[in-house]
Write a protein that holds these residues in place. Structure first.
Motif, PDB file in Angstrom:
ATOM      1  N   LEU A 103       0.828  -1.205   0.000  1.00 42.95           N
ATOM      2  CA  LEU A 103       0.000   0.000   0.000  1.00 42.95           C
ATOM      3  C   LEU A 103       0.865   1.258   0.000  1.00 42.95           C
ATOM      4  O   LEU A 103       0.545   2.244  -0.684  1.00 42.95           O
ATOM      5  CB  LEU A 103      -0.928   0.005   1.207  1.00 42.95           C
ATOM      6  N   LYS A 104       1.950   1.242   0.753  1.00 42.38           N
ATOM      7  CA  LYS A 104       2.849   2.399   0.769  1.00 42.38           C
ATOM      8  C   LYS A 104       3.424   2.666  -0.609  1.00 42.38           C
ATOM      9  O   LYS A 104       3.486   3.804  -1.079  1.00 42.38           O
ATOM     10  CB  LYS A 104       3.977   2.181   1.787  1.00 42.38           C
TER      11      LYS A 104
ATOM     12  N   ALA B 100       4.330   6.306  -0.524  1.00 43.40           N
ATOM     13  CA  ALA B 100       4.705   6.558   0.876  1.00 43.40           C
ATOM     14  C   ALA B 100       5.843   5.663   1.342  1.00 43.40           C
ATOM     15  O   ALA B 100       6.140   5.621   2.533  1.00 43.40           O
ATOM     16  CB  ALA B 100       3.485   6.363   1.775  1.00 43.40           C
ATOM     17  N   HIS B 101       6.485   4.951   0.437  1.00 44.46           N
ATOM     18  CA  HIS B 101       7.563   4.028   0.798  1.00 44.46           C
ATOM     19  C   HIS B 101       8.924   4.705   0.851  1.00 44.46           C
ATOM     20  O   HIS B 101       9.928   4.057   1.139  1.00 44.46           O
ATOM     21  CB  HIS B 101       7.610   2.876  -0.204  1.00 44.46           C
ATOM     22  N   VAL B 102       8.973   6.008   0.556  1.00 40.01           N
ATOM     23  CA  VAL B 102      10.234   6.746   0.557  1.00 40.01           C
ATOM     24  C   VAL B 102      10.110   7.956   1.474  1.00 40.01           C
ATOM     25  O   VAL B 102       9.010   8.349   1.881  1.00 40.01           O
ATOM     26  CB  VAL B 102      10.608   7.199  -0.866  1.00 40.01           C
ATOM     27  N   GLU B 103      11.237   8.562   1.780  1.00 36.96           N
ATOM     28  CA  GLU B 103      11.259   9.759   2.619  1.00 36.96           C
ATOM     29  C   GLU B 103      11.356  10.994   1.729  1.00 36.96           C
ATOM     30  O   GLU B 103      12.184  11.044   0.808  1.00 36.96           O
ATOM     31  CB  GLU B 103      12.443   9.722   3.588  1.00 36.96           C
ATOM     32  N   TYR B 104      10.532  11.983   1.993  1.00 36.36           N
ATOM     33  CA  TYR B 104      10.491  13.198   1.183  1.00 36.36           C
ATOM     34  C   TYR B 104      11.255  14.310   1.895  1.00 36.36           C
ATOM     35  O   TYR B 104      10.888  14.721   2.992  1.00 36.36           O
ATOM     36  CB  TYR B 104       9.045  13.630   0.930  1.00 36.36           C
ATOM     37  N   LYS B 105      12.326  14.776   1.243  1.00 35.30           N
ATOM     38  CA  LYS B 105      13.128  15.863   1.792  1.00 35.30           C
ATOM     39  C   LYS B 105      13.296  16.954   0.741  1.00 35.30           C
ATOM     40  O   LYS B 105      14.298  16.991   0.020  1.00 35.30           O
ATOM     41  CB  LYS B 105      14.496  15.342   2.241  1.00 35.30           C
TER      42      LYS B 105
ATOM     43  N   TRP C 169      12.688  10.938  -7.035  1.00 38.79           N
ATOM     44  CA  TRP C 169      13.558  10.104  -7.868  1.00 38.79           C
ATOM     45  C   TRP C 169      14.846   9.781  -7.119  1.00 38.79           C
ATOM     46  O   TRP C 169      15.191  10.419  -6.121  1.00 38.79           O
ATOM     47  CB  TRP C 169      13.884  10.817  -9.187  1.00 38.79           C
ATOM     48  N   LYS C 170      15.530   8.784  -7.607  1.00 37.80           N
ATOM     49  CA  LYS C 170      16.802   8.377  -7.019  1.00 37.80           C
ATOM     50  C   LYS C 170      17.767   8.036  -8.134  1.00 37.80           C
ATOM     51  O   LYS C 170      17.379   7.439  -9.144  1.00 37.80           O
ATOM     52  CB  LYS C 170      16.611   7.159  -6.104  1.00 37.80           C
ATOM     53  N   GLN C 171      19.009   8.427  -7.948  1.00 41.28           N
ATOM     54  CA  GLN C 171      20.012   8.163  -8.968  1.00 41.28           C
ATOM     55  C   GLN C 171      20.836   6.935  -8.620  1.00 41.28           C
ATOM     56  O   GLN C 171      20.818   6.438  -7.494  1.00 41.28           O
ATOM     57  CB  GLN C 171      20.946   9.368  -9.120  1.00 41.28           C
ATOM     58  N   GLY C 172      21.564   6.426  -9.614  1.00 43.47           N
ATOM     59  CA  GLY C 172      22.438   5.285  -9.393  1.00 43.47           C
ATOM     60  C   GLY C 172      23.721   5.686  -8.693  1.00 43.47           C
ATOM     61  O   GLY C 172      23.951   6.865  -8.369  1.00 43.47           O
TER      62      GLY C 172
ATOM     63  N   GLY D 131      17.809   9.798  -2.887  1.00 44.06           N
ATOM     64  CA  GLY D 131      16.459  10.184  -3.277  1.00 44.06           C
ATOM     65  C   GLY D 131      16.234  11.666  -3.062  1.00 44.06           C
ATOM     66  O   GLY D 131      16.820  12.275  -2.159  1.00 44.06           O
ATOM     67  N   ALA D 132      15.426  12.267  -3.919  1.00 41.46           N
ATOM     68  CA  ALA D 132      15.117  13.694  -3.806  1.00 41.46           C
ATOM     69  C   ALA D 132      13.673  13.918  -4.196  1.00 41.46           C
ATOM     70  O   ALA D 132      13.081  13.147  -4.953  1.00 41.46           O
ATOM     71  CB  ALA D 132      16.053  14.513  -4.695  1.00 41.46           C
TER      72      ALA D 132
END
Length: 689
Positions: free
Chosen positions: A68-69, A74-79, A471-474, A522-523
């Motif tokens: 569900l997240k 909602a499975h990541v942190e938002y900063k 998004w998240k980079q490698g 992540g950003a």
């Protein structure tokens, strides 16, 4: 992926019946936690959950929550750059915002800002109800996908493949017939690879040379739509013999092979048909013709010659042998003819052999053929979600001729649908006129709510639109994704934009959370737009966009998604509140620009786009550099006319039952949130098309 994640995408949950009694405190706690994510258990599901032992329920719950997240993001942190967004951006001077951005660009440091205490979310939201489902329901969904008469999305394909690989008995998921050629290719390739069925059991699926090519592409993990090129794998000798056996059985494979000549030549280099020329003479001869560029008369060349010779009757006679092609070329043929009956009468004779999807599209085309829409929209074939808008310069076709074609299509569809089981009294919600028929989901992205491009639905109550992306980079490259919003008036004239170059609008109450250019962990970026301030000053359309400033394709990123929320009190609650998410879409196309939605704030409608664009190389990849193409895209999507679900269900209702005006009188309901809904795509694609 697992069975539960497949079902949750359809707001259904599979549970095992227990033999005990669940703690009410445990159930209430879990229910409260689900509400924070925007979900709730249906009464039937609650009843079933109460039969579980506490340990059984805890196991079920701990597996369900991550799914569900992920569904709502909602499975990541938002900063974001400014953790007190939107207040901190509203209060900052332009010079301060500029200096903070420059420092971040050179150092990757974010402005120091102590996070303030935020008032709890002060608004009610509509929760998504999770319905009780069984394993039998799961199998029906997968069979429905495999039975679909239109192409499937990458997500649907992945669900089918997972189900085949994890099924001990493939007969539970395989239907008697697989109507879609692309689906045959990847299903059969999986059956062969997994050793679930032998070659003799699956050979009957293949009718043409192109079917064989699709299988070779699927076995090589390529694009079964054949829109792109495939690097064929080195097939085993047994696989080579099997593919050549299938091809050799075709009555006349050469003409079909010429449609994809380049791919067949590359495949021939792998199959080595010359080694088997004595065993598969038919296949060898076909390969020889295409490899040596030998002259071979084709059906298409005969049609084109007839048209070039102004022999319309001969062209129509030829096309009548292939009713689907005749249907697709009706508009062109009618424009060439001084005697429309030369075209209409042959079409009437063969229309019953045309597929439902094509008949619906022809019917809708001629119903709106002489409209004054300035733009025609074309969706190219392939896996990348693109749309092309061109100026509408088609000459008028007399209305009586258009209506004659519409009447033929309508009568054939009614006759066809009348052979299906009766529906009784049928209620169709008028809002389904805004929901398009799912003809092709090939390039559709994975979303919280699965929709068809061009569909329109109501914007919920609220005064603030909040867009978001994460998004998240490698490990070895920097990725900078930019969230932007373009604002237009009712005449499609650009009036403003919110982006990393313009964090605060001077015309409307709209703000950007700040441009983050590096995302090793992540950003996130957000945009808030106050609806009244926009509409009261002449604004109408908002186009949500994402750009990869660093030029990577979205499909090459570890993760990238976007979505939008409707906020009534944007200053309350966290910046990202899962239960306010209206939709979340995974951005994974081979493109650098994504357009998830367009909002029409005068009509208060969401126009679902899920589109991708390429950048212009002479410009930086940002909102200013792509203004002409995005304006064209806005005009295209707002003027798009496609067959809608209301018309499809209306024809079914007239053919199979009686239409009623009150929902309480109905045996069969078609509506946005009752009975068969626009989100039951696998059911619509397999049972109504």
């Amino acid at each position: 992926m697992n069975m539960q994640s497949i079902m949750v995408r359809r707001n259904k949950v599979v549970v095992e019946q227990g033999q005990s009694s669940l703690s009410e405190v445990l159930l209430a706690t879990a229910t409260k936690n689900l509400e924070a994510l925007g979900f709730m258990f249906s009464p039937e599901l609650l009843t079933e959950l109460r039969t579980m032992e506490d340990s059984q329920f805890i196991s079920f719950y701990t597996k369900l929550i991550p799914i569900l997240k992920n569904a709502v993001g909602a499975h990541v942190e938002y900063k974001p750059m400014y953790p007190n967004f939107p207040t901190s951006v509203m209060e900052a001077e332009e010079a301060e915002l500029y200096l903070n951005a420059i420092i971040h660009y050179y150092t990757n440091l974010l402005p120091f800002e102590e996070k303030r205490e935020r008032f709890p979310l002060f608004e009610k939201t509509n929760l998504r109800m999770l319905q009780l489902a069984s394993i039998k329901d799961f199998y029906q969904i997968i069979r429905g996908l495999i039975s679909a008469k239109t192409s499937l999305s990458a997500t649907d394909q992945a669900e089918v493949l997972w189900s085949i690989r994890n099924s001990s008995d493939v007969s539970t998921v395989l239907p008697e017939e697989i109507p879609m050629k692309e689906t045959i290719a990847f299903v059969v390739a999986t059956l062969l690879t997994e050793g679930k069925m032998n070659v003799n059991e699956i050979s009957h699926y293949f009718k043409t040379a192109t079917d064989v090519l699709r299988l070779a592409v699927a076995l090589s993990e390529g694009d079964v739509s054949l829109a792109g090129t495939t690097k064929f794998k080195k097939f085993k000798r047994s696989e080579r013999r099997f593919l050549l056996t299938l091809l050799d059985r075709m009555k006349n494979p050469t003409e079909d092979m010429l449609k994809y000549k380049g791919q067949w030549i590359r495949l021939g280099e792998i199959l080595h048909p010359g080694e088997y020329k004595n065993n598969f003479q038919n296949a060898y001869q076909a390969f020889t013709i295409i490899r040596n560029n030998e002259t071979f008369p084709t059906f298409s060349s005969k049609v084109e010659k007839a048209l070039a010779d102004s022999n319309l009757e001969e062209a129509v006679r030829l096309l009548s042998k292939r009713p689907g092609e005749l249907a697709r070329r009706l508009d062109h043929l009618l424009r060439l003819s001084d005697l429309p009956e030369v075209v209409i009468n042959p079409f009437r004779e063969v229309a019953s052999e045309v597929s439902t999807a094509v008949l619906l599209q022809v019917k809708t085309h001629f119903q709106t053929r002489n409209s004054d829409q300035p733009i025609r929209v074309i969706f190219p074939k392939g896996n990348v979600a693109k749309a092309v808008g061109i100026e509408n310069q088609l000459p008028v076709i007399p209305e009586n001729i258009c209506l004659a074609i519409v009447d033929i299509c309508e009568k054939v569809l009614i006759e066809r649908f009348s052979q299906l089981p009766p529906l009784g009294k049928v209620y169709i919600e008028p809002s389904l006129k805004n929901m398009n028929v799912p003809f092709s989901q090939r390039s559709a992205s994975k979303t919280l709510k699965t929709l068809v491009r061009g569909s329109k639905f109501e914007i919920p109550e609220g005064n603030t639109i909040r867009f978001f992306t994460w998004w998240k980079q490698g490990a070895n490259e920097r990725i900078d994704v930019d969230l932007s919003a373009m604002l237009f008036d009712e005449n499609f004239l650009f009036v403003d934009h919110i982006s990393y170059t313009n964090l605060t609008s001077t015309k409307f109450r709209a703000w950007h959370s700040g441009d983050i250019v590096d995302a090793p962990n992540g950003a996130a970026e957000f945009i808030d737009i106050d609806i009244p301030s926009f509409t009261q000053n002449g604004g109408r359309y908002i186009m949500m966009q994402l750009y990869t400033y660093t030029e990577q394709f979205y499909c090459d990123m570890p993760e990238c998604f976007a979505g939008w929320m409707m906020r009534k009190h944007p200053g309350t609650g966290e910046i990202f509140e899962p239960r306010t998410v209206e939709n979340k879409v995974d951005i994974a196309a081979k493109s650098r620009i994504a357009i998830p939605v367009i909002l029409d704030l005068v009509e208060r409608k969401v126009i679902w786009c899920d589109l991708s664009l390429t950048n212009h190389p002479q410009f930086y990849n940002n909102v200013e550099g792509n203004l002409p193409s995005t304006t064209l895209m806005l005009m295209s999507m707002t003027s798009l006319v496609k067959p809608n679900l209301y018309e499809l269900f209306r024809i079914h209702g007239e053919a199979r039952g009686t239409l009623v005006n009150e929902i309480d009188d109905a045996d069969t309901i078609f509506a946005m949130d009752q009975g068969i809904t626009p989100f039951d795509l696998e059911k619509i694609m397999s049972e109504f098309l």
